[in-house]
Design a protein around this motif. Structure first.
Motif, short mmCIF file in Angstrom:
data_model
loop_
_atom_site.label_atom_id
_atom_site.label_comp_id
_atom_site.label_asym_id
_atom_site.label_seq_id
_atom_site.Cartn_x
_atom_site.Cartn_y
_atom_site.Cartn_z
N ASP A 238 0.85 -1.19 0.00
CA ASP A 238 0.00 0.00 0.00
C ASP A 238 0.89 1.23 0.00
O ASP A 238 1.84 1.31 0.80
N PRO A 239 0.63 2.21 -0.87
CA PRO A 239 1.40 3.46 -0.82
C PRO A 239 1.24 4.13 0.54
O PRO A 239 0.14 4.17 1.10
N LEU A 240 2.33 4.63 1.07
CA LEU A 240 2.28 5.34 2.34
C LEU A 240 1.89 6.79 2.05
O LEU A 240 2.72 7.57 1.60
N VAL A 241 0.65 7.10 2.31
CA VAL A 241 0.15 8.46 2.10
C VAL A 241 0.21 9.26 3.38
O VAL A 241 0.65 10.41 3.40
N THR A 242 -0.24 8.65 4.46
CA THR A 242 -0.15 9.28 5.78
C THR A 242 0.51 8.30 6.74
O THR A 242 0.42 7.08 6.59
N ASP A 243 1.16 8.84 7.75
CA ASP A 243 1.89 8.02 8.72
C ASP A 243 0.92 7.47 9.76
O ASP A 243 0.96 7.83 10.94
N ASP A 244 0.06 6.56 9.30
CA ASP A 244 -1.03 6.07 10.15
C ASP A 244 -0.54 5.38 11.41
O ASP A 244 -1.21 5.42 12.44
N TYR A 245 0.60 4.73 11.34
CA TYR A 245 1.10 3.95 12.48
C TYR A 245 2.14 4.71 13.31
O TYR A 245 2.67 4.17 14.29
N GLY A 246 2.47 5.93 12.89
CA GLY A 246 3.42 6.75 13.64
C GLY A 246 4.87 6.31 13.50
O GLY A 246 5.73 6.75 14.28
N ILE A 247 5.18 5.47 12.50
CA ILE A 247 6.53 4.95 12.36
C ILE A 247 7.51 6.05 11.93
O ILE A 247 8.62 6.16 12.47
#
Length: 261
Positions: A238-247
């Motif tokens: 999946d393209p990383l669009v937003t840092d959903d997991y805070g990594i």
């Protein structure tokens, strides 16, 4: 293709700047992106394989790793900074990089045996020569390789390593003939174990997390940074669009703390 075969060619990597809407092109992109060398597994437990009897003795061994089937390496603290050694247990060839340069500028000429796009000091030597000159590192790597092979046999249990979320060709045991070596150039590790970032010799970057995904991207010689992707354990991307997991936010803190120390 089998693990590593996509890097037999000396052509520079592509950055994959755009994500095509065409399903066939997306599939081709995914295959190109996921195949070839990425960090498969690693451990920071240098003491386990160092052969040092005293736990108080300071070991130069920082990290053991494998990026290609049948090839095992160690990153070590040398006199001039970080270095690495990688052994191919099938061909008895050894890649030695005694010092990894701080320069981020790509090298002018391709190396015929190593997929490296940086001006690092690269040496391809025999296992016999490596054992004679760098026996401590060779012995440690072979202990690591032996432990991996013994624990991955039936009823052997799980190796004491950290795995990437997705490993291409997990059952492969060797690379095709003439496959170029690759190696780790930079390591940024979260002391809490949430993530470890690796800058790789063939201009790929990988973040291994404690969750069921990696974060990966490819850079090219023009320093174009390609699309960043979540790569899940089933090979889904999946393209990383937003840092959903805070990594990425956590990574900034780790790198910032390292630069201040």
């Amino acid at each position: 293709p089998t693990g590593g075969s996509s890097l037999v060619s000396s052509r520079a990597p592509r950055a994959f700047l755009n994500f095509s809407r065409n399903s066939e092109q997306r599939q081709h992109f995914a295959e190109s992106f996921l195949t070839g060398p990425w960090v498969r597994y690693f451990t920071f437990d240098g003491q386990r394989y160092s052969g040092m009897e005293s736990e108080s003795a300071e070991s130069p061994l920082i990290l053991f790793y494998s990026m290609q089937p049948g090839r095992y390496g160690v990153a070590f603290a040398g006199e001039d900074g970080l270095g690495t050694m990688v052994i191919d247990i099938h061909t008895s060839l050894v890649l030695l990089v005694p010092s990894i340069t701080d320069s981020q500028y790509p090298r002018h000429a391709d190396n015929p045996h190593v997929s490296s796009f940086y001006d690092d000091d690269l040496h391809l030597i025999s296992l016999h020569q490596a054992a004679a000159q760098y026996g401590f590192f060779v012995d440690a790597i072979l202990r690591f390789a032996r432990t991996i092979s013994e624990t991955t046999t039936p009823n052997g249990g799980m190796p004491p390593v950290m795995y990437s979320a997705y490993m291409y060709g997990p059952t492969e045991t060797r690379v095709p003939p003439q496959t170029k070596f690759t190696y780790i150039r930079r390591i940024f590790a979260d002391p809490d174990g949430a993530l470890t970032l690796f800058n790789l010799s063939h201009m790929r970057t990988q973040i291994v997390t404690s969750q069921d995904f990696d974060i990966r991207w490819q850079t090219d010689r023009a320093n174009n940074v390609g699309l960043t992707h979540y790569v899940y354990s089933d090979g889904r991307m999946d393209p990383l669009v937003t840092d959903d997991y805070g990594i990425l936010a956590r990574l900034e803190l780790v790198i910032g703390a390292g630069s201040r120390s």
